[in-house]
Scaffold this active site. Structure first.
Site, PDB file in Angstrom:
ATOM      1  N   LYS A 158       0.887  -1.174   0.000  1.00 51.61           N
ATOM      2  CA  LYS A 158       0.000   0.000   0.000  1.00 51.61           C
ATOM      3  C   LYS A 158       0.916   1.213   0.000  1.00 51.61           C
ATOM      4  O   LYS A 158       1.262   1.757   1.051  1.00 51.61           O
ATOM      5  CB  LYS A 158      -0.916  -0.057   1.228  1.00 51.61           C
ATOM      6  CG  LYS A 158      -2.175   0.771   1.093  1.00 51.61           C
ATOM      7  CD  LYS A 158      -3.143   0.430   2.211  1.00 51.61           C
ATOM      8  CE  LYS A 158      -4.244   1.466   2.340  1.00 51.61           C
ATOM      9  NZ  LYS A 158      -5.118   1.611   1.181  1.00 51.61           N
TER      10      LYS A 158
HETATM   11  N1  PPE Z   1      -7.811  -1.399  -3.204  1.00 50.47           N
HETATM   12  C1  PPE Z   1      -7.251  -0.173  -3.015  1.00 50.47           C
HETATM   13  C2  PPE Z   1      -6.544   0.461  -4.147  1.00 50.47           C
HETATM   14  C3  PPE Z   1      -7.345   0.445  -1.774  1.00 50.47           C
HETATM   15  O1  PPE Z   1      -6.781   1.632  -1.604  1.00 50.47           O
HETATM   16  C4  PPE Z   1      -8.063  -0.170  -0.729  1.00 50.47           C
HETATM   17  C5  PPE Z   1      -8.195   0.504   0.592  1.00 50.47           C
HETATM   18  C6  PPE Z   1      -8.633  -1.451  -0.963  1.00 50.47           C
HETATM   19  C7  PPE Z   1      -8.472  -2.034  -2.208  1.00 50.47           C
HETATM   20  C8  PPE Z   1      -9.347  -2.215   0.110  1.00 50.47           C
HETATM   21  O2  PPE Z   1      -8.456  -2.642   1.124  1.00 50.47           O
HETATM   22  P1  PPE Z   1      -8.920  -2.836   2.635  1.00 50.47           P
HETATM   23  O3  PPE Z   1      -9.102  -1.474   3.220  1.00 50.47           O
HETATM   24  O4  PPE Z   1      -7.815  -3.579   3.265  1.00 50.47           O
HETATM   25  O5  PPE Z   1     -10.188  -3.610   2.615  1.00 50.47           O
HETATM   26  N2  PPE Z   1      -8.250   1.927   0.523  1.00 50.47           N
HETATM   27  C9  PPE Z   1      -7.944   2.725   1.684  1.00 50.47           C
HETATM   28  C10 PPE Z   1      -7.694   4.182   1.355  1.00 50.47           C
HETATM   29  C11 PPE Z   1      -8.861   5.023   1.000  1.00 50.47           C
HETATM   30  C12 PPE Z   1      -8.516   6.499   0.929  1.00 50.47           C
HETATM   31  O6  PPE Z   1      -9.143   7.240   0.150  1.00 50.47           O
HETATM   32  O7  PPE Z   1      -7.628   6.956   1.668  1.00 50.47           O
HETATM   33  C13 PPE Z   1      -8.993   2.513   2.770  1.00 50.47           C
HETATM   34  O8  PPE Z   1     -10.112   2.104   2.479  1.00 50.47           O
HETATM   35  O9  PPE Z   1      -8.661   2.777   3.914  1.00 50.47           O
END
Ligand code: PPE
Length: 304
Positions: A158
């Site tokens: 990330k």
């Molecule tokens: N794909 C991406 C690209 C992504 O950024 C997230 C989380 C996910 C999938 C889902 O991952 P999870 O949170 O582990 O279920 N995105 C984070 C950032 C959002 C933001 O705008 O800042 C979040 O949801 O915290």
């Protein structure tokens, strides 16, 4: 606009929200190598609890490992600091943002011996994709931007810089009047939203994209488990944009987005254009877990 809380953890101690500053020549600010997490703390039946804290801390360390950044604390120290950040800010429900970044030192692409710094902030953050997103669903478009090629970006991490791709897609989608963008991978298959994983439901069967070019979402993993426990079939398999169009249901998952129904893609209603029954069932199950109402998943919660 962000609602400030009181304190931010920076490199081992708390500083006031206003004093949480860095030098303009902070390496990460110029070149984008920083890694972060997004974690939610929920107010539930037994008080406040952080959802899947250990998994988020593990992913933070994995991201740092991919970025070759040595975090100068161990996992337990970071996990404890996350809980402490919620506690000192007296927040009962919040979003938590740990950030590992390369500090001030040398400039130039090579980060050399610049210090690796860590910050943890927490603030109140409501519905991510709009006020009625969770109940009414959102309108999405397939982006003109392609998601990262697997050898240009390593999406198991990330990593801050990778989000430029998300920002481009999001701005384009919002300007066109949509709530969210769904990006295709370099081969043209569905990858993910700008900050969410994507699921489709067709003829009672659930599909989500394999982890090749997407973030290994912790919400994604939780929802797959909840679905399997309910005897639903979940396949991690590639699918195309038209497979989304003809799906009975589409939803996206993420820490910020939680479990949000998608009711329209590229001006085509999905199913009958309303959140579908499987989406609603899984959403209900998810919120029961995070609010401490499902004893089977008490281990996913860390009390504050
Ligand atoms: N794909 C991406 C690209 C992504 O950024 C997230 C989380 C996910 C999938 C889902 O991952 P999870 O949170 O582990 O279920 N995105 C984070 C950032 C959002 C933001 O705008 O800042 C979040 O949801 O915290």
């Amino acid at each position: 606009m962000l609602e400030p809380s009181e304190k931010i953890w920076m490199d081992g101690s708390f500083v006031s929200w206003e004093e949480a500053k860095v030098h303009i020549l902070t390496h990460s600010l110029h070149y984008g190598l920083a890694v972060f997490e997004g974690i939610r703390c929920y107010k539930g039946k037994n008080g406040s609890a952080v959802f899947r804290l250990q998994e988020h801390v593990q992913r933070l360390f994995d991201s740092a490992h991919i970025g070759m950044m040595g975090i100068p604390y161990d996992r337990k120290h970071i996990a404890d600091a996350i809980v402490e950040t919620v506690r000192v800010n007296r927040l009962d429900a919040c979003y938590i943002r740990p950030l590992v970044y390369i500090g001030y030192g040398a400039m130039g692409v090579h980060p050399g011996n610049n210090p690796v710094r860590v910050a943890i902030a927490a603030w109140k953050w409501g519905t991510y994709l709009g006020e009625d997103a969770l109940t009414k669903g959102i309108r999405a478009c397939v982006s003109s931007f392609t998601r990262h090629h697997v050898n240009a970006a390593m999406t198991k991490g990330k990593i801050a810089g990778y989000y430029v791709n998300s920002i481009m897609a999001k701005q384009e989608a919002k300007a066109a009047g949509y709530d969210e963008a769904i990006l295709l991978d370099a081969e043209g298959y569905v990858a993910e939203g700008t900050g969410e994983n994507v699921f489709i439901v067709r003829k009672g069967k659930i599909k989500t994209t394999p982890l090749t070019s997407v973030l290994e979402g912790i919400t994604r993993n939780s929802v797959i488990e909840l679905a399997k426990e309910r005897q639903l079939v979940v396949e991690e398999e590639r699918f195309t944009r038209d497979e989304m169009y003809i799906a009975d249901e589409v939803f996206v998952t993420g820490t910020a987005a939680e479990l949000t129904p998608v009711c329209e893609i590229d001006r085509r209603p999905i199913g009958d254009g309303m959140p579908g029954p499987i989406t609603q069932m899984l959403q209900k199950a998810f919120f029961a877990v995070v609010r401490g109402e499902d004893p089977a998943h008490a281990s996913w919660l860390t009390p504050v």
